[in-house]
Design a protein around this motif. Structure first.
Motif, mmCIF file in Angstrom:
data_model
loop_
_atom_site.group_PDB
_atom_site.id
_atom_site.type_symbol
_atom_site.label_atom_id
_atom_site.label_comp_id
_atom_site.label_asym_id
_atom_site.label_seq_id
_atom_site.Cartn_x
_atom_site.Cartn_y
_atom_site.Cartn_z
ATOM 1 N N GLY A 46 0.682 -1.152 -0.069
ATOM 2 C CA GLY A 46 0.009 0.017 0.043
ATOM 3 C C GLY A 46 0.853 1.423 0.048
ATOM 4 N N ASP A 47 1.730 1.328 0.978
ATOM 5 C CA ASP A 47 2.819 2.574 0.954
ATOM 6 C C ASP A 47 3.289 2.761 -0.502
ATOM 7 O OD1 ASP A 47 2.371 3.304 3.582
ATOM 8 O OD2 ASP A 47 3.929 2.010 4.351
ATOM 9 N N VAL A 48 3.824 1.778 -1.000
ATOM 10 C CA VAL A 48 4.656 1.688 -2.381
ATOM 11 C C VAL A 48 3.772 2.319 -3.201
ATOM 12 C CG1 VAL A 48 5.997 0.557 -3.766
ATOM 13 C CG2 VAL A 48 6.421 0.290 -1.698
ATOM 14 N N ALA A 49 2.607 1.539 -3.436
ATOM 15 C CA ALA A 49 1.841 1.860 -4.373
ATOM 16 C C ALA A 49 0.916 3.504 -4.380
ATOM 17 C CB ALA A 49 0.190 0.955 -4.463
ATOM 18 N N HIS A 51 2.616 5.803 -2.822
ATOM 19 C CA HIS A 51 3.625 6.898 -3.062
ATOM 20 C C HIS A 51 4.000 7.090 -4.686
ATOM 21 C CE1 HIS A 51 7.532 8.926 -2.718
ATOM 22 N NE2 HIS A 51 7.872 7.913 -3.709
ATOM 23 N N ARG A 52 3.979 6.019 -5.317
ATOM 24 C CA ARG A 52 4.350 6.155 -6.872
ATOM 25 C C ARG A 52 2.885 6.742 -7.606
ATOM 26 N NH1 ARG A 52 6.520 -0.160 -7.802
ATOM 27 N NH2 ARG A 52 8.714 0.448 -7.082
ATOM 28 N N PHE A 53 2.047 6.487 -7.289
ATOM 29 C CA PHE A 53 0.761 6.899 -7.785
ATOM 30 C C PHE A 53 0.710 8.354 -7.596
ATOM 31 C CE2 PHE A 53 -3.370 8.977 -7.917
ATOM 32 C CZ PHE A 53 -4.184 8.269 -9.066
ATOM 33 N N LEU A 54 0.806 9.058 -6.459
ATOM 34 C CA LEU A 54 0.880 10.457 -6.253
ATOM 35 C C LEU A 54 1.980 11.264 -6.770
ATOM 36 C CD1 LEU A 54 -0.416 10.671 -2.330
ATOM 37 C CD2 LEU A 54 -1.779 11.066 -4.687
ATOM 38 N N VAL A 84 5.973 23.477 -2.469
ATOM 39 C CA VAL A 84 6.351 22.044 -2.065
ATOM 40 C C VAL A 84 5.308 21.205 -1.765
ATOM 41 C CG1 VAL A 84 7.689 20.564 -0.271
ATOM 42 C CG2 VAL A 84 8.543 22.799 -1.026
ATOM 43 N N TRP A 85 4.845 19.855 -2.267
ATOM 44 C CA TRP A 85 3.919 19.311 -2.046
ATOM 45 C C TRP A 85 4.508 18.320 -0.881
ATOM 46 C CZ3 TRP A 85 -0.975 19.904 -4.213
ATOM 47 C CH2 TRP A 85 -0.877 20.530 -5.386
ATOM 48 N N ILE A 86 3.471 18.370 0.084
ATOM 49 C CA ILE A 86 3.856 17.524 1.365
ATOM 50 C C ILE A 86 2.613 16.466 1.497
ATOM 51 C CG2 ILE A 86 4.161 17.737 3.982
ATOM 52 C CD1 ILE A 86 4.671 20.621 3.761
ATOM 53 N N ILE A 87 3.049 15.117 1.472
ATOM 54 C CA ILE A 87 2.362 14.064 1.093
ATOM 55 C C ILE A 87 2.267 13.056 2.192
ATOM 56 C CG2 ILE A 87 1.848 14.884 -1.263
ATOM 57 C CD1 ILE A 87 3.561 12.359 -2.276
ATOM 58 N N ASP A 88 1.249 12.387 2.609
ATOM 59 C CA ASP A 88 1.421 11.062 3.228
ATOM 60 C C ASP A 88 0.437 10.089 2.444
ATOM 61 O OD1 ASP A 88 1.467 9.010 5.072
ATOM 62 O OD2 ASP A 88 1.368 10.121 6.879
ATOM 63 N N PRO A 89 1.374 8.999 1.486
ATOM 64 C CA PRO A 89 0.476 8.358 0.646
ATOM 65 C C PRO A 89 -0.563 7.458 1.501
ATOM 66 C CG PRO A 89 2.609 8.364 -0.080
ATOM 67 C CD PRO A 89 2.694 9.072 1.264
ATOM 68 N N ILE A 90 -0.275 7.179 2.774
ATOM 69 C CA ILE A 90 -1.187 6.379 3.549
ATOM 70 C C ILE A 90 -0.834 6.648 5.078
ATOM 71 C CG2 ILE A 90 -2.304 4.122 4.621
ATOM 72 C CD1 ILE A 90 -1.237 2.895 2.065
ATOM 73 N N TRP A 104 -7.957 5.365 8.181
ATOM 74 C CA TRP A 104 -6.604 5.671 7.686
ATOM 75 C C TRP A 104 -6.814 6.626 6.633
ATOM 76 C CZ3 TRP A 104 -6.576 4.208 2.189
ATOM 77 C CH2 TRP A 104 -7.275 3.126 1.982
ATOM 78 N N ALA A 105 -6.003 7.377 6.168
ATOM 79 C CA ALA A 105 -6.152 8.425 5.312
ATOM 80 C C ALA A 105 -5.152 8.854 4.138
ATOM 81 C CB ALA A 105 -6.464 9.640 6.149
ATOM 82 N N ILE A 106 -5.312 9.537 3.247
ATOM 83 C CA ILE A 106 -4.565 9.974 2.359
ATOM 84 C C ILE A 106 -4.210 11.830 2.438
ATOM 85 C CG2 ILE A 106 -3.915 10.447 -0.045
ATOM 86 C CD1 ILE A 106 -5.525 7.712 -0.657
ATOM 87 N N HIS A 107 -3.234 12.096 2.773
ATOM 88 C CA HIS A 107 -2.607 13.410 3.008
ATOM 89 C C HIS A 107 -2.019 14.140 1.829
ATOM 90 C CE1 HIS A 107 -2.670 12.676 7.492
ATOM 91 N NE2 HIS A 107 -3.687 12.209 6.883
#
Length: 253
Positions: A46-49, A51-54, A84-90, A104-107
């Protein structure tokens, strides 16, 4: 890229990607569960997918911007960048790996020249997304005792102090985004955390909560400041405005 997507505002982009990444991750989780994948592998996949998507989508849409992601090494170019985009993929990988949990959420947040100017938090398992524009409407609530939401796994010192001082009922949820959105939705009144977190844990939730009219600060009452050299931003207070004074007094150690 279609003409419509080419003309997307930053907020429209953040909201769309939060929704699309969420749908992808829900489908991925369902598929991996059917295959009997172990929960540790479910977290990693999930983390990898996510991150790659975003990263792929943001790079395509905003190629000149810098991305700060939980799932990548710190790109120090961000310290000289204007955007700067600050993201948390999961946010809440433990909960992601425990279907059918929803907390759980996407930020996704955009920092520009000292301020967060666009943000979205999606809760894909509930098919919900919250954005800064248009901002969520803070619902009116009536209850005898305020509700404080805290971690599933631990009670931080600040949360215990607030619960005791204000006579709170306490609920438990997973990710910081889910807890913050519980306050935005009126399902809780207060979220206090002093147990440690990073910039990507609070950036998007903080921006959405501020847009909704909630009090948002560090536990000493100072504003949260993003895109600083240190990734560590260890504490976070979100509450309905009417509780801000009492909450900050309770955590004034």
């Amino acid at each position: 890229m279609t003409d419509a997507r080419a003309s997307e505002t930053d907020q429209e982009l953040a909201t769309r990607l939060a929704v699309e990444a969420g749908r992808m991750l829900v489908e991925l989780r369902d598929e991996l569960v059917r295959e009997g994948v172990h929960d540790w592998d479910l977290k990693d996949e999930g983390d990898v997918a996510g991150h790659r998507f975003l990263v792929s989508a943001l790079t395509a849409a905003r190629p000149d911007d810098v991305i700060l992601s939980e799932e990548a090494a710190d790109n120090r170019r961000r310290l000289q960048a204007d955007r700067v985009w600050i993201i948390d993929p999961i946010d809440g990988t433990n909960e992601f790996a425990e279907p059918p949990r929803f907390d759980w959420a996407i930020h996704i947040a955009l920092w520009e020249r000292g301020a967060l100017t666009a943000a979205a938090v999606s809760m894909p398992a509930l098919d919900l997304v919250f954005s800064t524009h248009p901002a969520p409407t803070l619902p009116a609530v009536e209850r005898e005792r305020p509700i404080l939401v805290t971690s599933r796994s631990r009670n931080t010192y600040a949360a215990v102090r607030v619960a005791n001082e204000l006579g709170c009922d306490v609920g438990r949820l997973g990710s910081a985004g889910a807890k913050t959105m519980a306050v935005v939705m009126g399902e809780a009144d207060i979220y206090v955390h002093d147990g440690g977190m990073y910039q990507w844990d609070s950036a998007a939730p903080a921006a959405v909560a501020l847009a909704a009219g909630l009090h948002v600060s560090r536990i000493d009452g100072s504003p949260l400041v993003y895109n600083q050299e240190s990734l560590w931003l260890p504490d976070f207070v979100v509450c309905r405005p009417e509780f801000a004074g009492a909450v900050l007094a309770a955590v004034d150690f």
